[in-house]
Write a protein that holds these residues in place. Structure first.
Motif, PDB file in Angstrom:
ATOM      1  N   VAL A 134       0.831  -1.200   0.000  1.00 38.00           N
ATOM      2  CA  VAL A 134       0.000   0.000   0.000  1.00 38.00           C
ATOM      3  C   VAL A 134       0.869   1.255   0.000  1.00 38.00           C
ATOM      4  O   VAL A 134       0.601   2.225  -0.714  1.00 38.00           O
ATOM      5  CB  VAL A 134      -0.938   0.014   1.228  1.00 38.00           C
ATOM      6  CG1 VAL A 134      -1.578   1.394   1.415  1.00 38.00           C
ATOM      7  CG2 VAL A 134      -2.024  -1.038   1.081  1.00 38.00           C
ATOM      8  N   ALA A 135       1.939   1.212   0.796  1.00 38.29           N
ATOM      9  CA  ALA A 135       2.808   2.386   0.935  1.00 38.29           C
ATOM     10  C   ALA A 135       3.735   2.581  -0.244  1.00 38.29           C
ATOM     11  O   ALA A 135       4.158   3.714  -0.517  1.00 38.29           O
ATOM     12  CB  ALA A 135       3.625   2.265   2.221  1.00 38.29           C
ATOM     13  N   ASP A 136       4.049   1.493  -0.969  1.00 36.32           N
ATOM     14  CA  ASP A 136       5.208   1.571  -1.861  1.00 36.32           C
ATOM     15  C   ASP A 136       4.952   1.179  -3.309  1.00 36.32           C
ATOM     16  O   ASP A 136       5.761   1.500  -4.170  1.00 36.32           O
ATOM     17  CB  ASP A 136       6.317   0.672  -1.308  1.00 36.32           C
ATOM     18  CG  ASP A 136       7.692   1.180  -1.653  1.00 36.32           C
ATOM     19  OD1 ASP A 136       7.909   2.396  -1.617  1.00 36.32           O
ATOM     20  OD2 ASP A 136       8.565   0.348  -1.959  1.00 36.32           O
ATOM     21  N   GLU A 137       3.897   0.463  -3.601  1.00 31.49           N
ATOM     22  CA  GLU A 137       3.710  -0.038  -4.964  1.00 31.49           C
ATOM     23  C   GLU A 137       2.717   0.821  -5.744  1.00 31.49           C
ATOM     24  O   GLU A 137       1.878   1.505  -5.179  1.00 31.49           O
ATOM     25  CB  GLU A 137       3.221  -1.491  -4.918  1.00 31.49           C
ATOM     26  CG  GLU A 137       4.196  -2.454  -4.252  1.00 31.49           C
ATOM     27  CD  GLU A 137       5.534  -2.528  -4.941  1.00 31.49           C
ATOM     28  OE1 GLU A 137       5.552  -2.503  -6.198  1.00 31.49           O
ATOM     29  OE2 GLU A 137       6.572  -2.603  -4.257  1.00 31.49           O
ATOM     30  N   GLY A 138       2.831   0.756  -7.073  1.00 28.68           N
ATOM     31  CA  GLY A 138       1.893   1.456  -7.936  1.00 28.68           C
ATOM     32  C   GLY A 138       2.130   2.954  -7.986  1.00 28.68           C
ATOM     33  O   GLY A 138       3.182   3.459  -7.594  1.00 28.68           O
ATOM     34  N   ASP A 139       1.122   3.683  -8.465  1.00 33.01           N
ATOM     35  CA  ASP A 139       1.264   5.132  -8.650  1.00 33.01           C
ATOM     36  C   ASP A 139       0.187   5.916  -7.895  1.00 33.01           C
ATOM     37  O   ASP A 139      -0.223   7.003  -8.313  1.00 33.01           O
ATOM     38  CB  ASP A 139       1.218   5.480 -10.130  1.00 33.01           C
ATOM     39  CG  ASP A 139      -0.044   4.965 -10.817  1.00 33.01           C
ATOM     40  OD1 ASP A 139      -0.897   4.361 -10.130  1.00 33.01           O
ATOM     41  OD2 ASP A 139      -0.173   5.168 -12.041  1.00 33.01           O
ATOM     42  N   ILE A 180      -4.019   8.719  -0.907  1.00 31.68           N
ATOM     43  CA  ILE A 180      -4.595   7.376  -1.025  1.00 31.68           C
ATOM     44  C   ILE A 180      -3.753   6.361  -0.266  1.00 31.68           C
ATOM     45  O   ILE A 180      -4.278   5.465   0.412  1.00 31.68           O
ATOM     46  CB  ILE A 180      -4.718   6.983  -2.514  1.00 31.68           C
ATOM     47  CG1 ILE A 180      -5.803   7.825  -3.182  1.00 31.68           C
ATOM     48  CG2 ILE A 180      -5.015   5.497  -2.662  1.00 31.68           C
ATOM     49  CD1 ILE A 180      -5.913   7.614  -4.683  1.00 31.68           C
ATOM     50  N   ARG A 181      -2.435   6.484  -0.327  1.00 28.51           N
ATOM     51  CA  ARG A 181      -1.561   5.557   0.398  1.00 28.51           C
ATOM     52  C   ARG A 181      -1.778   5.677   1.909  1.00 28.51           C
ATOM     53  O   ARG A 181      -1.894   4.668   2.610  1.00 28.51           O
ATOM     54  CB  ARG A 181      -0.098   5.836   0.053  1.00 28.51           C
ATOM     55  CG  ARG A 181       0.284   5.535  -1.387  1.00 28.51           C
ATOM     56  CD  ARG A 181       1.780   5.727  -1.607  1.00 28.51           C
ATOM     57  NE  ARG A 181       2.131   5.704  -3.001  1.00 28.51           N
ATOM     58  CZ  ARG A 181       2.307   4.597  -3.737  1.00 28.51           C
ATOM     59  NH1 ARG A 181       2.122   3.418  -3.176  1.00 28.51           N
ATOM     60  NH2 ARG A 181       2.655   4.672  -5.007  1.00 28.51           N
ATOM     61  N   LEU A 182      -1.824   6.901   2.399  1.00 29.98           N
ATOM     62  CA  LEU A 182      -2.005   7.086   3.838  1.00 29.98           C
ATOM     63  C   LEU A 182      -3.379   6.602   4.287  1.00 29.98           C
ATOM     64  O   LEU A 182      -3.517   6.038   5.380  1.00 29.98           O
ATOM     65  CB  LEU A 182      -1.808   8.563   4.200  1.00 29.98           C
ATOM     66  CG  LEU A 182      -0.374   9.094   4.009  1.00 29.98           C
ATOM     67  CD1 LEU A 182      -0.314  10.587   4.335  1.00 29.98           C
ATOM     68  CD2 LEU A 182       0.619   8.329   4.874  1.00 29.98           C
ATOM     69  N   ALA A 183      -4.389   6.801   3.445  1.00 33.96           N
ATOM     70  CA  ALA A 183      -5.720   6.288   3.786  1.00 33.96           C
ATOM     71  C   ALA A 183      -5.715   4.761   3.814  1.00 33.96           C
ATOM     72  O   ALA A 183      -6.358   4.136   4.673  1.00 33.96           O
ATOM     73  CB  ALA A 183      -6.742   6.799   2.773  1.00 33.96           C
ATOM     74  N   GLY A 184      -4.988   4.155   2.901  1.00 32.12           N
ATOM     75  CA  GLY A 184      -4.884   2.705   2.899  1.00 32.12           C
ATOM     76  C   GLY A 184      -4.213   2.176   4.154  1.00 32.12           C
ATOM     77  O   GLY A 184      -4.644   1.171   4.735  1.00 32.12           O
ATOM     78  N   PHE A 210       5.922   2.354   7.460  1.00 28.67           N
ATOM     79  CA  PHE A 210       5.433   2.411   6.094  1.00 28.67           C
ATOM     80  C   PHE A 210       4.849   3.795   5.789  1.00 28.67           C
ATOM     81  O   PHE A 210       5.016   4.317   4.688  1.00 28.67           O
ATOM     82  CB  PHE A 210       4.372   1.331   5.867  1.00 28.67           C
ATOM     83  CG  PHE A 210       4.882  -0.074   6.057  1.00 28.67           C
ATOM     84  CD1 PHE A 210       6.218  -0.383   5.852  1.00 28.67           C
ATOM     85  CD2 PHE A 210       4.028  -1.087   6.463  1.00 28.67           C
ATOM     86  CE1 PHE A 210       6.690  -1.676   6.033  1.00 28.67           C
ATOM     87  CE2 PHE A 210       4.490  -2.385   6.637  1.00 28.67           C
ATOM     88  CZ  PHE A 210       5.824  -2.680   6.425  1.00 28.67           C
ATOM     89  N   GLY A 211       4.168   4.370   6.769  1.00 29.88           N
ATOM     90  CA  GLY A 211       3.657   5.724   6.586  1.00 29.88           C
ATOM     91  C   GLY A 211       4.783   6.722   6.401  1.00 29.88           C
ATOM     92  O   GLY A 211       4.676   7.663   5.609  1.00 29.88           O
ATOM     93  N   GLN A 212       5.879   6.519   7.125  1.00 32.52           N
ATOM     94  CA  GLN A 212       7.038   7.397   6.973  1.00 32.52           C
ATOM     95  C   GLN A 212       7.608   7.292   5.565  1.00 32.52           C
ATOM     96  O   GLN A 212       8.028   8.292   4.974  1.00 32.52           O
ATOM     97  CB  GLN A 212       8.107   7.027   8.004  1.00 32.52           C
ATOM     98  CG  GLN A 212       9.375   7.872   7.912  1.00 32.52           C
ATOM     99  CD  GLN A 212      10.308   7.608   9.076  1.00 32.52           C
ATOM    100  OE1 GLN A 212       9.903   7.647  10.231  1.00 32.52           O
ATOM    101  NE2 GLN A 212      11.572   7.334   8.763  1.00 32.52           N
TER     102      GLN A 212
END
Length: 287
Positions: free
Chosen positions: A37-42, A47-51, A101-103
């Protein structure tokens, strides 16, 4: 044991006792899923932080002994909740992983080694600590040595992946070390492997190796197949460092990976390795 992503850690290996494979897989699924969630895709930062918040909400429900919320993550959290309950696993290491991961979503540079180690404390060490809880080996010395091994594995991953991380665009090399060796971000962008770069990476490789060898005695204190699992992990990490050195530290053009011949060497070294006191920087079987 490729030193890559969460394959840095034992994932339900055949060397593990059968009773531990399910909880190890549950921990891995959580860590891998949140890391992706934190690192893959674009996806955007928001959106990453919400995930990642959805993962925190799932941990909160486990803490309250509530069933997982309906949705795609429900099976993973049901599995994790059972592992936590069955083995009385602490939740703090799982929250620490989410914090790291959030960091990663918002922080792309590190000032010094202490700052980087603090990241490793939350991004890597929690998995080792959870495994020690499964092994019922949570004495202070074992936790300390596990932290050393896990942080070393994280550092090894950073040093072999400098070029990959640059495209994200992250630099895990401490800024003060880069300045001391005269390496700039422009050098990394240009994949410039000169004497300055080789000196910088040799220094970082030495740091990771020393940390790994300081933690290595844990692999001889853990019993049976668990100890063998960890010996292979230690030797695999050390072999990656040798690969970086063999490439002349040019990780831009040659990312070290473990092949079949490496596995044979790793197994042989694990077999020949002998216990040393914690803090030692020598392990037999490095031939």
């Amino acid at each position: 044991m490729p030193v890559d992503h969460y394959e840095n850690f034992p994932v339900a290996s055949l060397l593990l006792p059968a009773r531990l494979r399910e909880p190890v897989e549950a921990i891995y699924a959580f860590a891998r899923g949140a890391d992706d969630v934190a690192d893959e895709g674009d996806a955007t930062t928001e959106i990453r932080l919400a995930g990642l918040q959805a993962f925190r909400d799932g941990l909160d429900r486990i803490a309250r002994q509530e069933p997982p919320a309906a949705g795609a993550l429900a099976p993973m959290f049901a599995r994790l909740g059972k592992a936590v309950a069955d083995h009385r696993l602490p939740l703090l290491p799982l929250y620490d992983l989410l914090d790291a991961f959030g960091q990663d979503v918002v922080k792309i540079r590190y000032t010094d080694f202490a700052e980087l180690l603090d990241y490793c404390r939350r991004s890597a060490n929690p998995v080792g600590r959870l495994l020690l809880h499964l092994y019922e080996a949570t004495d202070e010395v074992s936790l300390r040595d596990s932290d050393r091994i896990c942080s070393a594995l994280q550092l090894i991953n950073f040093w072999q992946d400098v070029a990959i991380d640059w495209r994200k665009p992250r630099i895990y090399l401490p800024a003060d070390d880069m300045a001391r060796f005269g390496v700039t971000e422009a050098d990394i962008a240009a994949a410039r492997c000169d004497e300055r770069w080789r000196a910088l990476l040799a220094f970082q490789v030495g740091r990771a190796r020393e940390m790994m060898l300081q933690g290595a005695p844990l692999a001889h204190r853990l019993p049976g197949r668990i100890g063998w699992e960890l010996r292979l992990i230690v030797q695999g990490g050390l072999r990656i460092l040798e690969g970086i050195e063999a490439a002349g530290y040019d990780v831009f053009r040659r990312r070290p990976e473990l092949g079949r011949a490496d596995w044979l060497r790793i197994g042989w070294r694990a077999l020949l390795s002998r216990p040393r006191s914690s803090g030692s920087t020598h392990v037999q079987g490095q031939g």
